[in-house]
Design a protein around this motif. Structure first.
Motif, PDB file in Angstrom:
ATOM      1  N   VAL A   1      39.149  94.545  68.381  1.00  0.00           N
ATOM      2  CA  VAL A   1      39.177  95.946  68.761  1.00  0.00           C
ATOM      3  C   VAL A   1      40.727  96.470  68.723  1.00  0.00           C
ATOM      4  CG1 VAL A   1      38.691  97.614  70.667  1.00  0.00           C
ATOM      5  CG2 VAL A   1      37.253  95.714  70.354  1.00  0.00           C
ATOM      6  N   LEU A   2      40.773  97.519  67.711  1.00  0.00           N
ATOM      7  CA  LEU A   2      42.051  98.378  67.588  1.00  0.00           C
ATOM      8  C   LEU A   2      42.056  99.228  68.584  1.00  0.00           C
ATOM      9  CD1 LEU A   2      42.380  98.306  63.870  1.00  0.00           C
ATOM     10  CD2 LEU A   2      43.270  96.624  65.432  1.00  0.00           C
ATOM     11  N   PHE A   3      43.123  99.474  69.769  1.00  0.00           N
ATOM     12  CA  PHE A   3      43.014 100.397  70.656  1.00  0.00           C
ATOM     13  C   PHE A   3      44.444 101.155  70.594  1.00  0.00           C
ATOM     14  CE2 PHE A   3      44.507 101.660  74.781  1.00  0.00           C
ATOM     15  CZ  PHE A   3      43.607 102.782  75.252  1.00  0.00           C
ATOM     16  N   ASN A   4      44.280 102.594  70.848  1.00  0.00           N
ATOM     17  CA  ASN A   4      45.755 103.071  71.296  1.00  0.00           C
ATOM     18  C   ASN A   4      44.951 104.429  71.773  1.00  0.00           C
ATOM     19  OD1 ASN A   4      48.008 105.074  71.067  1.00  0.00           O
ATOM     20  ND2 ASN A   4      48.896 103.134  70.451  1.00  0.00           N
TER      21      ASN A   4
ATOM     22  N   ASN B   1      51.323 107.256  71.695  1.00  0.00           N
ATOM     23  CA  ASN B   1      52.103 107.966  70.725  1.00  0.00           C
ATOM     24  C   ASN B   1      52.864 106.951  69.722  1.00  0.00           C
ATOM     25  OD1 ASN B   1      51.382 110.286  72.233  1.00  0.00           O
ATOM     26  ND2 ASN B   1      52.879 109.837  73.853  1.00  0.00           N
ATOM     27  N   PRO B   2      52.097 106.161  69.006  1.00  0.00           N
ATOM     28  CA  PRO B   2      52.520 105.157  68.176  1.00  0.00           C
ATOM     29  C   PRO B   2      53.548 105.801  67.020  1.00  0.00           C
ATOM     30  CG  PRO B   2      49.971 105.627  67.515  1.00  0.00           C
ATOM     31  CD  PRO B   2      50.436 106.406  68.786  1.00  0.00           C
ATOM     32  N   ASP B   3      54.573 104.937  66.766  1.00  0.00           N
ATOM     33  CA  ASP B   3      55.241 105.572  65.397  1.00  0.00           C
ATOM     34  C   ASP B   3      54.717 104.465  64.414  1.00  0.00           C
ATOM     35  OD1 ASP B   3      56.346 102.881  66.414  1.00  0.00           O
ATOM     36  OD2 ASP B   3      58.229 103.909  66.881  1.00  0.00           O
ATOM     37  N   GLY B   4      55.608 104.276  63.475  1.00  0.00           N
ATOM     38  CA  GLY B   4      55.294 103.283  62.208  1.00  0.00           C
ATOM     39  C   GLY B   4      55.294 101.864  62.664  1.00  0.00           C
ATOM     40  N   ASP B   5      56.018 101.451  63.504  1.00  0.00           N
ATOM     41  CA  ASP B   5      56.129 100.057  63.874  1.00  0.00           C
ATOM     42  C   ASP B   5      55.017  99.801  64.727  1.00  0.00           C
ATOM     43  OD1 ASP B   5      58.819  99.925  63.076  1.00  0.00           O
ATOM     44  OD2 ASP B   5      59.715  99.686  64.935  1.00  0.00           O
ATOM     45  N   ALA B   6      54.586 100.514  65.555  1.00  0.00           N
ATOM     46  CA  ALA B   6      53.505 100.207  66.278  1.00  0.00           C
ATOM     47  C   ALA B   6      52.157 100.167  65.514  1.00  0.00           C
ATOM     48  CB  ALA B   6      53.342 101.349  67.546  1.00  0.00           C
ATOM     49  N   MET B   7      52.081 101.145  64.796  1.00  0.00           N
ATOM     50  CA  MET B   7      50.734 101.343  63.831  1.00  0.00           C
ATOM     51  C   MET B   7      50.710 100.068  62.895  1.00  0.00           C
ATOM     52  SD  MET B   7      48.864 103.477  65.244  1.00  0.00           S
ATOM     53  CE  MET B   7      47.592 102.806  64.282  1.00  0.00           C
ATOM     54  N   GLY B   8      51.797  99.879  62.265  1.00  0.00           N
ATOM     55  CA  GLY B   8      51.897  98.905  61.234  1.00  0.00           C
ATOM     56  C   GLY B   8      51.678  97.388  61.730  1.00  0.00           C
TER      57      GLY B   8
ATOM     58  N   ASN C   1      45.135 102.082  55.424  1.00  0.00           N
ATOM     59  CA  ASN C   1      43.738 101.435  55.216  1.00  0.00           C
ATOM     60  C   ASN C   1      43.608 100.417  56.511  1.00  0.00           C
ATOM     61  OD1 ASN C   1      41.434 100.445  54.191  1.00  0.00           O
ATOM     62  ND2 ASN C   1      42.349  98.969  52.877  1.00  0.00           N
ATOM     63  N   LEU C   2      42.881 100.737  57.348  1.00  0.00           N
ATOM     64  CA  LEU C   2      42.335  99.861  58.574  1.00  0.00           C
ATOM     65  C   LEU C   2      41.411  98.794  58.633  1.00  0.00           C
ATOM     66  CD1 LEU C   2      42.491 103.126  61.242  1.00  0.00           C
ATOM     67  CD2 LEU C   2      44.635 102.212  60.256  1.00  0.00           C
ATOM     68  N   PRO C   3      41.580  97.923  59.270  1.00  0.00           N
ATOM     69  CA  PRO C   3      40.455  97.002  59.389  1.00  0.00           C
ATOM     70  C   PRO C   3      39.396  97.284  60.225  1.00  0.00           C
ATOM     71  CG  PRO C   3      42.218  96.060  60.779  1.00  0.00           C
ATOM     72  CD  PRO C   3      42.746  97.368  60.191  1.00  0.00           C
TER      73      PRO C   3
END
Length: 115
Positions: free
Chosen positions: A49-52, A25-32, A64-66
């Motif tokens: 690998v980006l995981f959540n 349940n990511p917030d801005g800190d987590a996603m950034g 914009n994601l890598p």
């Protein structure tokens, strides 16, 4: 702090694959932080690998994601795992938690009381 930073830099230099995650349940800190580290590792030529387990929340679809944010732990697991913005390991969620190897995990966090 300097020794920890040197250790992290050595691990990144000497290894090729990384899973990058933050709390569920990511917030801005987590996603950034997940996205930023994903870009850094990608630019260094690493497999990332980006995981959540919650995926990318709708409110962050503009980012914009890598690479995609995956919701399943890859098999095989990358060599190292970064857990970001997570002061309590249980917060990564039940999907990733059983796969966390403390000896192959780097936790970068700003929460007071992070063990």
């Amino acid at each position: 702090m300097d020794q920890a930073l040197e250790t992290i830099c050595r691990i990144i230099k000497e290894n090729d694959s990384f899973l990058v995650s933050a709390h569920a349940n990511p917030d801005g800190d987590a996603m950034g932080s997940t996205i930023a580290l994903g870009y850094i590792l990608t630019q260094l030529g690493k497999e990332v690998v980006l995981f959540n387990q919650s995926g990318l929340p709708e409110r962050y679809l503009w980012m914009n994601l890598p690479g995609p944010i995956v919701r399943e732990v890859p098999d095989p697991l990358p060599q190292w795992t970064f857990i970001l913005d997570c002061g309590n390991l249980d917060r990564v969620g039940p999907v990733l938690l059983p796969h966390v190897n403390a000896e192959r995990t780097i936790n970068i966090d700003h929460h007071i009381g992070n063990p």
